[in-house]
Design a protein around this motif. Structure first.
Motif, mmCIF file in Angstrom:
data_model
loop_
_atom_site.group_PDB
_atom_site.id
_atom_site.type_symbol
_atom_site.label_atom_id
_atom_site.label_comp_id
_atom_site.label_asym_id
_atom_site.label_seq_id
_atom_site.Cartn_x
_atom_site.Cartn_y
_atom_site.Cartn_z
ATOM 1 N N SER A 1 -15.771 5.121 -8.633
ATOM 2 C CA SER A 1 -16.719 6.190 -8.325
ATOM 3 C C SER A 1 -16.029 7.544 -8.305
ATOM 4 O O SER A 1 -16.665 8.561 -8.515
ATOM 5 C CB SER A 1 -17.408 5.928 -6.990
ATOM 6 O OG SER A 1 -16.454 5.915 -5.965
ATOM 7 N N THR B 1 -12.296 -1.650 -16.324
ATOM 8 C CA THR B 1 -12.401 -2.582 -15.203
ATOM 9 C C THR B 1 -12.234 -3.995 -15.727
ATOM 10 O O THR B 1 -12.986 -4.431 -16.599
ATOM 11 C CB THR B 1 -13.774 -2.463 -14.525
ATOM 12 O OG1 THR B 1 -13.988 -1.113 -14.160
ATOM 13 C CG2 THR B 1 -13.826 -3.329 -13.278
ATOM 14 N N ASP C 1 -11.484 -9.797 -11.534
ATOM 15 C CA ASP C 1 -10.546 -9.889 -10.419
ATOM 16 C C ASP C 1 -10.335 -8.577 -9.701
ATOM 17 O O ASP C 1 -9.254 -8.357 -9.161
ATOM 18 C CB ASP C 1 -9.158 -10.384 -10.859
ATOM 19 C CG ASP C 1 -9.179 -11.846 -11.261
ATOM 20 O OD1 ASP C 1 -8.953 -12.704 -10.384
ATOM 21 O OD2 ASP C 1 -9.442 -12.098 -12.421
ATOM 22 N N ASN C 2 -11.321 -7.673 -9.729
ATOM 23 C CA ASN C 2 -11.125 -6.449 -8.937
ATOM 24 C C ASN C 2 -9.947 -5.617 -9.381
ATOM 25 O O ASN C 2 -9.249 -5.048 -8.549
ATOM 26 C CB ASN C 2 -10.909 -6.819 -7.461
ATOM 27 C CG ASN C 2 -12.238 -6.980 -6.772
ATOM 28 O OD1 ASN C 2 -13.270 -6.938 -7.395
ATOM 29 N ND2 ASN C 2 -12.168 -7.140 -5.472
ATOM 30 N N ASP D 1 0.836 -1.181 0.000
ATOM 31 C CA ASP D 1 0.000 0.000 0.000
ATOM 32 C C ASP D 1 0.880 1.243 0.000
ATOM 33 O O ASP D 1 1.609 1.505 0.962
ATOM 34 C CB ASP D 1 -0.906 -0.011 1.233
ATOM 35 C CG ASP D 1 -1.931 1.108 1.164
ATOM 36 O OD1 ASP D 1 -2.838 1.121 1.993
ATOM 37 O OD2 ASP D 1 -1.807 1.987 0.271
ATOM 38 N N SER E 1 -5.408 -2.303 -7.737
ATOM 39 C CA SER E 1 -6.092 -3.501 -7.266
ATOM 40 C C SER E 1 -6.789 -3.135 -5.967
ATOM 41 O O SER E 1 -6.814 -1.982 -5.573
ATOM 42 C CB SER E 1 -5.120 -4.657 -7.082
ATOM 43 O OG SER E 1 -3.975 -4.233 -6.403
ATOM 44 N N GLY E 2 -7.371 -4.104 -5.307
ATOM 45 C CA GLY E 2 -8.106 -3.768 -4.092
ATOM 46 C C GLY E 2 -9.563 -3.551 -4.449
ATOM 47 O O GLY E 2 -10.164 -4.359 -5.131
ATOM 48 N N ASN E 3 -10.107 -2.481 -4.015
ATOM 49 C CA ASN E 3 -11.536 -2.272 -4.229
ATOM 50 C C ASN E 3 -11.814 -1.335 -5.406
ATOM 51 O O ASN E 3 -11.673 -0.128 -5.279
ATOM 52 C CB ASN E 3 -12.153 -1.686 -2.961
ATOM 53 C CG ASN E 3 -13.597 -2.106 -2.825
ATOM 54 O OD1 ASN E 3 -14.286 -2.291 -3.827
ATOM 55 N ND2 ASN E 3 -14.056 -2.256 -1.604
ATOM 56 N N PRO E 4 -12.175 -1.861 -6.563
ATOM 57 C CA PRO E 4 -12.311 -1.023 -7.742
ATOM 58 C C PRO E 4 -13.467 -0.042 -7.652
ATOM 59 O O PRO E 4 -13.433 0.997 -8.281
ATOM 60 C CB PRO E 4 -12.551 -2.019 -8.876
ATOM 61 C CG PRO E 4 -13.168 -3.191 -8.217
ATOM 62 C CD PRO E 4 -12.582 -3.256 -6.840
ATOM 63 N N GLU E 5 -14.509 -0.379 -6.868
ATOM 64 C CA GLU E 5 -15.645 0.534 -6.788
ATOM 65 C C GLU E 5 -15.216 1.902 -6.271
ATOM 66 O O GLU E 5 -15.650 2.929 -6.760
ATOM 67 C CB GLU E 5 -16.745 -0.039 -5.870
ATOM 68 C CG GLU E 5 -17.672 -1.013 -6.571
ATOM 69 C CD GLU E 5 -17.036 -2.373 -6.775
ATOM 70 O OE1 GLU E 5 -17.088 -2.910 -7.871
ATOM 71 O OE2 GLU E 5 -16.474 -2.888 -5.776
ATOM 72 N N ASP E 6 -14.345 1.893 -5.256
ATOM 73 C CA ASP E 6 -13.861 3.170 -4.720
ATOM 74 C C ASP E 6 -13.186 3.979 -5.809
ATOM 75 O O ASP E 6 -13.428 5.163 -5.974
ATOM 76 C CB ASP E 6 -12.849 2.928 -3.591
ATOM 77 C CG ASP E 6 -13.505 2.242 -2.416
ATOM 78 O OD1 ASP E 6 -12.782 1.707 -1.566
ATOM 79 O OD2 ASP E 6 -14.748 2.242 -2.358
#
Lengths: 140, 182
Positions: A108, A76, A79-80, A30, A100-105
């Motif tokens: 948006s 996108t 596999d996120n 990170d 990677s990680g949370n693509p929605e964040d």
């Protein structure tokens, strides 16, 4: 006597678990709190690689770079994974940043045409300059 | 001066027409999987560049070794520094074509079992390979998939004795590419 042993045993296990988590996360990728080695625009970074790939590779590969640019495309994958392309000013290639990680964040927050700064590790160049472990630094 | 401007304007158009049959991606997937009784290792690369020429059946891949993501960062470091030596050999490439190619119509949905032959260069070693895969055309989109085996020793990739029981002699490679028009 046995209560003390259990207590000490539990304490030892706890220490081992905490140490394990600590050392496991030591290698965590990170970059949110990392200090960037370079600050560049996407245009500058791409230009350095396309004019002298060997020298740019020596300079930038494996380094933490804050790249600033305009979003050209957003993709996108399964596999996120989200790939954001930053405009390099060159029609043949861009700077592709993989999140990677949370693509929605990420999704948006980002739209095509947005100007933003992305921090990532430079992996090198194929048709584009590729960045990995990307995090968003700031949106303007 | 007018001629120059005209040429500059027309050139990209001819480029587009000539390349009408070429499809590409910059975010293709290649992953590999090593299974041993001691440990399973998996790595994913979602930045594979590939071009497929539907007219000639030619297929090209370029893979940045550093773009392989591992779950454990330490494994990723070992992979890059000791095994594939990505500083010396940053890219793996494949140049080849579909064997016995008869052509494919982008307008016709279909699934084709193909054999792809060509030169795979990894860790500075080039080898002729021949692997099976499938190409699926659906709604004007092309997907290529293949699963095959690579032996690290074929490419002079040395696995130190200390970890030799954790890393398989045969690595399973999965390729999954979705192509767009160029």
């Amino acid at each position: 006597m046995s209560k003390n042993v259990i207590f000490i045993g539990a304490a030892v296990v706890l220490v081992i678990v905490i140490a394990g988590v600590y050392f496991f996360n030591l290698g965590s990728s990170d970059l949110s709190n990392a200090e960037p080695d370079y600050h560049l625009t996407a245009t500058e970074l791409y230009s350095e690689f396309s004019s002298n790939e060997t020298r740019a590779s020596d300079t930038y590969i494996d380094k933490v770079i804050d790249v600033t640019g305009t979003v050209l495309a957003k993709e996108t994958l399964k596999d996120n994974i989200v790939n954001i392309s930053l405009d390099s000013g060159n029609p043949f290639g861009s700077v592709i940043c993989t999140f990677s990680g949370n693509p929605e964040d990420v999704l948006s927050n980002i739209e095509i045409g947005d100007s933003l700064t992305i921090r990532g590790i430079c992996s090198g160049m194929l048709m584009d300059v590729l960045m990995n472990n990307c995090v968003l630094v700031k949106s303007r | 001066m007018k001629k120059i401007i005209l040429t500059v304007l027309i050139l990209p158009l001819t480029f587009m027409v000539l390349n009408a049959q070429k499809y590409m991606t910059r975010s293709g997937y290649i992953g590999f999987y090593s299974h041993t009784p001691v440990e399973d290792i998996k790595a994913d690369n979602n930045q594979v560049a590939s071009i497929l020429d539907l007219e000639s059946g030619e297929l090209v891949f370029q893979v940045l070794m550093r773009s392989f993501r591992f779950e454990k960062k330490l494994m990723e470091e070992h992979f890059n520094e000791n095994y594939v030596e990505s500083e010396k050999f940053p890219k793996a490439t494949f140049n080849g074509k579909i064997s016995g190619y008869q052509g494919m119509d982008i307008q016709k949905n279909g699934k084709y079992d193909v054999t792809v032959v060509g030169e795979l260069t990894l860790h500075g070693v080039s080898r002729e390979v021949s692997e099976k895969g499938t190409i699926t055309i659906n709604g004007g989109k092309i997907e290529a998939q293949s699963v095959f085996i690579i032996k690290p020793e074929d490419y002079n990739i040395e696995i130190p004795k200390i970890v030799s029981n954790k890393i398989a002699r045969e690595i399973e490679v999965t390729v999954k590419i979705s192509y767009d028009t160029m």
